[in-house]
Scaffold this motif. Structure first.
Motif, PDB file in Angstrom:
ATOM      1  N   ARG A 188       0.922  -1.169   0.010  1.00  0.00           N
ATOM      2  CA  ARG A 188       0.014  -0.072   0.002  1.00  0.00           C
ATOM      3  C   ARG A 188       0.797   1.310   0.044  1.00  0.00           C
ATOM      4  O   ARG A 188       0.613   2.192  -0.642  1.00  0.00           O
ATOM      5  CB  ARG A 188      -0.866  -0.117   1.129  1.00  0.00           C
ATOM      6  N   PHE A 189       1.899   1.318   0.924  1.00  0.00           N
ATOM      7  CA  PHE A 189       2.973   2.512   0.787  1.00  0.00           C
ATOM      8  C   PHE A 189       3.682   2.681  -0.549  1.00  0.00           C
ATOM      9  O   PHE A 189       3.550   3.808  -0.893  1.00  0.00           O
ATOM     10  CB  PHE A 189       3.995   2.274   1.750  1.00  0.00           C
ATOM     11  N   ARG A 190       3.970   1.586  -1.203  1.00  0.00           N
ATOM     12  CA  ARG A 190       4.549   1.857  -2.371  1.00  0.00           C
ATOM     13  C   ARG A 190       3.782   2.383  -3.390  1.00  0.00           C
ATOM     14  O   ARG A 190       3.847   3.141  -4.346  1.00  0.00           O
ATOM     15  CB  ARG A 190       5.224   0.225  -2.891  1.00  0.00           C
ATOM     16  N   SER A 191       2.482   1.692  -3.535  1.00  0.00           N
ATOM     17  CA  SER A 191       1.554   2.013  -4.717  1.00  0.00           C
ATOM     18  C   SER A 191       1.157   3.646  -4.610  1.00  0.00           C
ATOM     19  O   SER A 191       0.807   4.246  -5.233  1.00  0.00           O
ATOM     20  CB  SER A 191       0.278   1.303  -4.725  1.00  0.00           C
ATOM     21  N   THR A 192       0.762   3.882  -3.178  1.00  0.00           N
ATOM     22  CA  THR A 192       0.621   5.364  -2.899  1.00  0.00           C
ATOM     23  C   THR A 192       1.735   6.202  -3.340  1.00  0.00           C
ATOM     24  O   THR A 192       1.508   7.305  -3.964  1.00  0.00           O
ATOM     25  CB  THR A 192       0.370   5.384  -1.317  1.00  0.00           C
TER      26      THR A 192
END
Length: 394
Positions: free
Chosen positions: A46-50
């Motif tokens: 989630r952190f990377r995609s955001t």
């Protein structure tokens, strides 16, 4: 992405864009060390995609940092937002050309236009560097779709009138009188239009149409369409022969064939068979199973289809290419077994690589005469990349 979607841009659009620019986004992520801000290992994806979305919006779509903060950064975590914004500002004011200076020319093209290095290297072995750059640019800025008339009774004048009424301009390609060039931005209007819903037109790429045109199907021809799904070419072969050729369409996947059979454009003179075209089930059949013409639109790396499906670029590799070339050789040899002497075989792939084009037909040089070959490039022909060879069995 809910906040963005509410502003009128579908979530799928951003997913496709992140896939399209994946290696460039990873480059920025690493270059500015965003990973040090990750505060929860359980939410790495989630952190990377955001983060990728924030970088994409800031750098590629050139949205303001304020807009990105409001619509995206609340998902990163309030205790890290200040540091995150600082890094994002550094990314936004950076110059990609400066960041890429230490890299080789191949690596620079790969990162600047978001394509795998393997693919860039292959293209540079085929085309001049300036042409490669234009081709890669065209992959990231696909503008056109193509449609064609699918029914004998369809009136092209009425079709153009129907589209004008809904605000969709159509342009006729000079080479194909029954085709239309359409701006991609009108796709939603097109698929909801009466001509499309009635089956008067179908969407089909320009190069794909040329594959069938090069075969020149005539009334009475017995045609094998190997690897046939989604049956767009079967339909066009029937259209070109005014429904008077007999086409056997062979497809390995029952699901793909079943879904394709829903098309209203298929003629009664077409028959269908679920089979593997590397081992066609005609070995004990009488001579009637010898075909006048064969269309082999072979499974390939789809390097030329990136114009439409950008996710395919990340499948490109030496092993992926090698496995497809082996399959293509088997398909060509098997299809030639059931083509009559003097008959025509059209071999086609949506690929730039010589290993899937010129080298495949060279592998059967003792069995064929090359009538002509043609390559299509998106930056030149405004369609997907394609290789077409018209061959005669000797």
């Amino acid at each position: 992405m809910n906040e963005i979607e509410e502003r009128g841009t579908p979530r799928r659009y951003y997913f496709v864009q992140l896939v399209k620019y994946l290696n460039q986004l990873i480059f920025y992520f690493k270059a500015f060390n965003f990973s040090q801000l990750q505060y929860n290992k359980n939410e790495e994806i989630r952190f990377r995609s955001t983060t990728f979305l924030a970088i994409y919006l800031s750098v590629i779509e050139k949205q303001s940092i304020h807009w990105v903060i409001i619509n995206v950064l609340q998902r990163v975590g309030s205790n890290r937002n200040q540091e995150f914004v600082k890094k994002l500002q550094q990314v936004k004011v950076s110059t990609l050309s400066t960041l890429l200076e230490p890299y080789s020319s191949i690596e620079q093209l790969s990162l600047r236009y978001a394509h795998p290095q393997f693919m860039v290297e292959k293209l540079c072995s085929i085309l001049p560097a300036a042409e490669v750059e234009k081709l890669l640019q065209s992959h990231n800025a696909q503008k056109y779709l193509y449609a064609r008339i699918s029914g004998f009774e369809a009136d092209p004048i009425q079709i153009r009138k129907s589209f004008r009424q809904i605000g969709v301009p159509l342009k006729r390609p000079t080479e194909i009188p029954f085709a239309f060039q359409i701006w991609r931005r009108y796709i939603k209007k097109i698929v909801k239009s009466p001509p499309y819903l009635r089956g008067d037109i179908v969407l089909q790429d320009l190069a794909s149409m040329h594959t069938c045109i090069s075969m020149d199907p005539q009334p009475g021809d017995r045609i094998l369409d190997a690897c046939a799904a989604p049956l767009m070419k079967t339909s066009l072969l029937q259209f070109l022969s005014r429904g008077q050729s007999k086409t056997l369409s062979v497809e390995l996947s029952p699901t793909r064939l079943q879904n394709s059979l829903k098309s209203p454009t298929l003629r009664a003179t077409s028959s269908f068979l679920i089979a593997d075209s590397t081992t066609l089930p005609f070995r004990d059949s009488p001579p009637k199973e010898i075909f006048d013409k064969v269309l082999l639109d072979a499974p390939c790396t789809s390097s030329g289809a990136i114009y439409y499906t950008p996710e395919m670029k990340w499948f490109q590799s030496a092993e992926y290419l090698r496995s497809h070339a082996i399959l293509q050789q088997k398909l060509l040899q098997e299809c030639l077994n059931y083509l009559k002497q003097g008959g025509i075989l059209v071999y086609a792939v949506c690929s730039y690589y010589r290993e899937e084009g010129e080298e495949i037909i060279a592998s059967a040089s003792n069995l064929i005469k090359i009538i002509n070959t043609r390559r299509f490039y998106p930056h030149v022909d405004k369609c997907q990349g394609f290789f077409i060879a018209k061959l005669q069995k000797i």
